[in-house]
Motif scaffolding. Structure first.
Motif, PDB file in Angstrom:
ATOM      1  N   THR A 180       0.829  -1.207   0.000  1.00 31.18           N
ATOM      2  CA  THR A 180       0.000   0.000   0.000  1.00 31.18           C
ATOM      3  C   THR A 180       0.865   1.259   0.000  1.00 31.18           C
ATOM      4  OG1 THR A 180      -1.761  -1.139   1.200  1.00 31.18           O
ATOM      5  CG2 THR A 180      -1.787   1.268   1.256  1.00 31.18           C
ATOM      6  N   LEU A 181       1.934   1.247   0.774  1.00 31.03           N
ATOM      7  CA  LEU A 181       2.795   2.428   0.898  1.00 31.03           C
ATOM      8  C   LEU A 181       3.426   2.830  -0.428  1.00 31.03           C
ATOM      9  CD1 LEU A 181       4.608   1.678   4.283  1.00 31.03           C
ATOM     10  CD2 LEU A 181       2.659   3.202   3.886  1.00 31.03           C
ATOM     11  N   LYS A 182       3.717   1.848  -1.266  1.00 24.87           N
ATOM     12  CA  LYS A 182       4.341   2.151  -2.563  1.00 24.87           C
ATOM     13  C   LYS A 182       3.471   3.026  -3.441  1.00 24.87           C
ATOM     14  CE  LYS A 182       7.384  -1.882  -2.920  1.00 24.87           C
ATOM     15  NZ  LYS A 182       7.722  -3.105  -3.703  1.00 24.87           N
ATOM     16  N   SER A 183       2.153   2.992  -3.212  1.00 23.90           N
ATOM     17  CA  SER A 183       1.235   3.754  -4.059  1.00 23.90           C
ATOM     18  C   SER A 183       1.006   5.182  -3.565  1.00 23.90           C
ATOM     19  CB  SER A 183      -0.114   3.031  -4.135  1.00 23.90           C
ATOM     20  OG  SER A 183      -0.763   3.046  -2.862  1.00 23.90           O
ATOM     21  N   LYS A 184       1.556   5.530  -2.414  1.00 16.84           N
ATOM     22  CA  LYS A 184       1.307   6.845  -1.839  1.00 16.84           C
ATOM     23  C   LYS A 184       2.273   7.898  -2.390  1.00 16.84           C
ATOM     24  CE  LYS A 184      -2.106   5.212   0.294  1.00 16.84           C
ATOM     25  NZ  LYS A 184      -3.461   5.563  -0.191  1.00 16.84           N
ATOM     26  N   LYS A 185       1.829   9.156  -2.336  1.00 17.43           N
ATOM     27  CA  LYS A 185       2.627  10.231  -2.932  1.00 17.43           C
ATOM     28  C   LYS A 185       3.908  10.511  -2.149  1.00 17.43           C
ATOM     29  CE  LYS A 185      -1.117  12.746  -5.242  1.00 17.43           C
ATOM     30  NZ  LYS A 185      -1.847  14.040  -5.344  1.00 17.43           N
ATOM     31  N   ALA A 186       3.816  10.527  -0.824  1.00 18.52           N
ATOM     32  CA  ALA A 186       5.000  10.831  -0.002  1.00 18.52           C
ATOM     33  C   ALA A 186       4.825  10.207   1.373  1.00 18.52           C
ATOM     34  CB  ALA A 186       5.199  12.332   0.115  1.00 18.52           C
ATOM     35  N   LEU A 187       5.968   9.881   2.003  1.00 18.95           N
ATOM     36  CA  LEU A 187       5.944   9.198   3.285  1.00 18.95           C
ATOM     37  C   LEU A 187       7.009   9.758   4.229  1.00 18.95           C
ATOM     38  CD1 LEU A 187       5.844   5.519   1.959  1.00 18.95           C
ATOM     39  CD2 LEU A 187       3.886   6.771   2.903  1.00 18.95           C
ATOM     40  N   VAL A 188       6.744   9.631   5.518  1.00 17.11           N
ATOM     41  CA  VAL A 188       7.757   9.813   6.548  1.00 17.11           C
ATOM     42  C   VAL A 188       7.860   8.492   7.306  1.00 17.11           C
ATOM     43  CG1 VAL A 188       8.373  10.984   8.695  1.00 17.11           C
ATOM     44  CG2 VAL A 188       7.395  12.292   6.811  1.00 17.11           C
ATOM     45  N   LEU A 189       9.077   7.962   7.385  1.00 15.74           N
ATOM     46  CA  LEU A 189       9.322   6.697   8.071  1.00 15.74           C
ATOM     47  C   LEU A 189      10.177   6.965   9.298  1.00 15.74           C
ATOM     48  CD1 LEU A 189      10.209   4.425   4.998  1.00 15.74           C
ATOM     49  CD2 LEU A 189       7.950   4.897   5.984  1.00 15.74           C
ATOM     50  N   ASP A 190       9.757   6.424  10.436  1.00 13.83           N
ATOM     51  CA  ASP A 190      10.436   6.716  11.701  1.00 13.83           C
ATOM     52  C   ASP A 190      10.504   5.452  12.549  1.00 13.83           C
ATOM     53  OD1 ASP A 190      11.609   8.334  13.698  1.00 13.83           O
ATOM     54  OD2 ASP A 190       9.667   8.697  14.647  1.00 13.83           O
ATOM     55  N   ALA A 191      11.316   5.510  13.592  1.00 12.44           N
ATOM     56  CA  ALA A 191      11.321   4.541  14.694  1.00 12.44           C
ATOM     57  C   ALA A 191      11.335   3.088  14.222  1.00 12.44           C
ATOM     58  CB  ALA A 191      10.124   4.825  15.608  1.00 12.44           C
ATOM     59  N   LEU A 224      11.591  -0.399   0.015  1.00 16.89           N
ATOM     60  CA  LEU A 224      10.732   0.763  -0.216  1.00 16.89           C
ATOM     61  C   LEU A 224      11.566   1.999  -0.519  1.00 16.89           C
ATOM     62  CD1 LEU A 224       7.790   1.806  -0.141  1.00 16.89           C
ATOM     63  CD2 LEU A 224       8.108   2.257   2.294  1.00 16.89           C
ATOM     64  N   LEU A 225      12.660   2.176   0.204  1.00 18.70           N
ATOM     65  CA  LEU A 225      13.536   3.323  -0.029  1.00 18.70           C
ATOM     66  C   LEU A 225      14.178   3.279  -1.411  1.00 18.70           C
ATOM     67  CD1 LEU A 225      15.294   3.474   3.462  1.00 18.70           C
ATOM     68  CD2 LEU A 225      13.668   5.142   2.563  1.00 18.70           C
ATOM     69  N   LYS A 226      14.482   2.097  -1.877  1.00 19.90           N
ATOM     70  CA  LYS A 226      15.090   1.954  -3.204  1.00 19.90           C
ATOM     71  C   LYS A 226      14.107   2.289  -4.320  1.00 19.90           C
ATOM     72  CE  LYS A 226      18.507  -1.628  -2.013  1.00 19.90           C
ATOM     73  NZ  LYS A 226      18.888  -3.054  -2.211  1.00 19.90           N
ATOM     74  N   SER A 227      12.832   2.014  -4.080  1.00 19.53           N
ATOM     75  CA  SER A 227      11.838   2.127  -5.155  1.00 19.53           C
ATOM     76  C   SER A 227      11.072   3.436  -5.164  1.00 19.53           C
ATOM     77  CB  SER A 227      10.830   0.970  -5.037  1.00 19.53           C
ATOM     78  OG  SER A 227      10.093   1.070  -3.827  1.00 19.53           O
ATOM     79  N   LYS A 228      11.166   4.205  -4.087  1.00 19.55           N
ATOM     80  CA  LYS A 228      10.330   5.399  -3.973  1.00 19.55           C
ATOM     81  C   LYS A 228      11.165   6.593  -3.524  1.00 19.55           C
ATOM     82  CE  LYS A 228       5.849   6.771  -2.055  1.00 19.55           C
ATOM     83  NZ  LYS A 228       5.273   6.996  -3.392  1.00 19.55           N
TER      84      LYS A 228
END
Length: 469
Positions: free
Chosen positions: A307-318, A329-333
């Protein structure tokens, strides 16, 4: 933003070769900056001390004492028996003008440190450690010439570090002054002009110090709008639901149009200003997760990352910093800001193929590890710390406004909410990270509370009153 350099020896050489300035001219200007600071802060006629090493930093201090002799009772202590030729010349001039050499350090109103420069790359011997430690114990106004002695060019200790009230750095700002460790030793950092404008003295760099003016707040200048114009943010709630709610409230305070807390829990109670959802919908385009997330079963984890791959922007933490799927995910987006603290970054480095690093090793090599990471991954890294580092595409930006007041549970959750809010309002990942980290730090700068009492609520409240000045 201002340029930072690992060291400035090549810039000094260029100033001499290209512009015809001699080392002595550069030294006179450096010493004049030290002398001005003494005159500004110290009452005339009192006793002051310059502590000189064996090189040009010591020579700068000797020249400053020569300039101040007659206005102050100037004494000079030599830390080592050997001196380079320039220092010998400057010592001779200083002594002729009344500067007194002392073999034993007494009591002084001001001490100027010129023992070592930023090129120090060895552990200090016991005698030097004891010297610096004894000076640190003195009740005097302490000025560091260029960089506090004992710091190396990356801002790590070589055994003991001069604890300055102010550091007068010469010609251009040094990276080592902005390490997390250095923050307790530099005092205020002031740049000295060496006789030519900074644009002439400085060259190209890939490291920068952020300023308050680099913060771009999302003021609404258009009247014909509705909430959907400012983005629908989702925050994934996990085992510790409070973290998600802190992030959600921060996102709203920073301007997001809608914020939904996504949770499968039937007992979740949130503030009425936040929306609740059982799952991530298509309309939720901007997401923050990891804070308080905890462990997910493998099936749900796979579905979540898809699901996350389809989103416009993300913040990943913790907790997201400990997941192997995060690396994919970081490699692809591209439009992702990942916000680890040092321990979490240690995990990411191992997952990302950089090898194993202890937290101490991460802290000692923050600049270069962050830069290396940003060259491998197309996203933005926010490495949290006393001086937070932002890295993107090989460039490193240092956010120097952090304070001990922010060292509290929930502070990082608020930062995630701030950054995702800016992403939802159309900021690029880099701009959201820069403005978000500055806003987070400045939110409590003018708080009248004691610094130990600040909470995430105060951060969120402070966002409402931010200004660049």
């Amino acid at each position: 933003m201002k340029k930072l350099f690992l060291n400035t020896s090549k810039l000094d050489e260029l100033a001499c070769l290209k512009f015809g300035l001699s080392n002595e001219i550069l030294m006179e200007n450096a010493a004049n900056a030290l002398a001005k600071e003494v005159r500004k802060k110290v009452k005339k006629g009192v006793k002051i001390l310059g502590v000189c090493g064996s090189g040009n930093n010591g020579a700068d201090v000797a020249v400053a004492l020569r300039m101040l002799s007659g206005e102050y009772e100037c004494e000079l202590f030599l830390a080592f028996e050997k001196q380079n030729e320039m220092l010998k010349i400057q010592l001779d001039r200083a002594f002729k003008l009344g500067v007194k050499q002392v073999k034993k350090i007494g009591k002084y109103r001001c001490v100027i440190d010129g023992i070592f420069g930023s090129g120090l790359n060895r552990n200090l011997d016991k005698k030097t450690v004891d010297l610096i430690s004894s000076i640190n114990e003195m009740k005097a106004y302490k000025i560091a010439c260029d960089i506090p002695s004992g710091l190396n060019e990356l801002g790590n200790s070589c055994g003991a570090v001069f604890k300055a009230d102010i550091t007068i750095t010469m010609g251009a700002r040094k990276i080592g002054l902005y390490s997390d460790f250095a923050k307790d030793f530099t005092g205020k950092i002031k740049l000295a002009n060496l006789g030519l404008a900074g644009v002439k003295f400085e060259g190209e760099t890939d490291t920068f110090k952020l300023q308050k003016s680099d913060m771009n707040l999302p003021f609404r200048n258009k009247a014909n709008t509705n909430k959907s114009d400012f983005g629908h943010v989702f925050i994934v709630s996990g085992e510790l639901s409070g973290a998600a709610q802190i992030a959600g409230k921060a996102a709203l305070a920073m301007g997001a149009g809608l914020v939904s807390i996504v949770s499968e829990s039937k007992n979740l109670i949130t503030d009425p200003i936040l929306m609740n959802a059982k799952e991530i919908s298509e309309k939720m385009a901007y997401g923050a997760l990891g804070m308080g997330l905890g462990k997910l079963d493998e099936v749900k984890k796979t579905e979540l990352f898809k699901t996350l791959k389809s989103k416009k922007a993300l913040v990943l933490d913790a907790d997201m910093c400990y997941e192997k799927l995060t690396i994919e995910l970081l490699k692809s987006k591209k439009d992702i800001v990942i916000t680890p603290h040092p321990k979490e970054f240690s995990s990411l480095l191992e997952l990302g193929g950089f090898g194993k690093f202890s937290v101490q090793e991460v802290q000692e090599n923050r600049f270069e590890l962050a830069r290396a990471w940003s060259k491998k991954f197309p996203n933005v890294l926010v490495l949290k710390g006393a001086n937070t580092i932002i890295a993107y595409s090989g460039n490193v930006y240092v956010m120097p406004y952090g304070s001990a007041a922010l060292s509290k549970a929930g502070s990082g959750d608020a930062l995630s909410g701030i950054i995702i809010s800016l992403l939802a309002q159309g900021y690029t990942a880099l701009d959201a990270a820069i403005s978000g980290t500055i806003a987070h730090a400045l939110s409590v700068r003018k708080s009248k509370q004691n610094n130990y009492s600040i909470t995430s609520k105060d951060i969120i409240k402070g966002l409402k009153w931010l200004r660049k000045k």
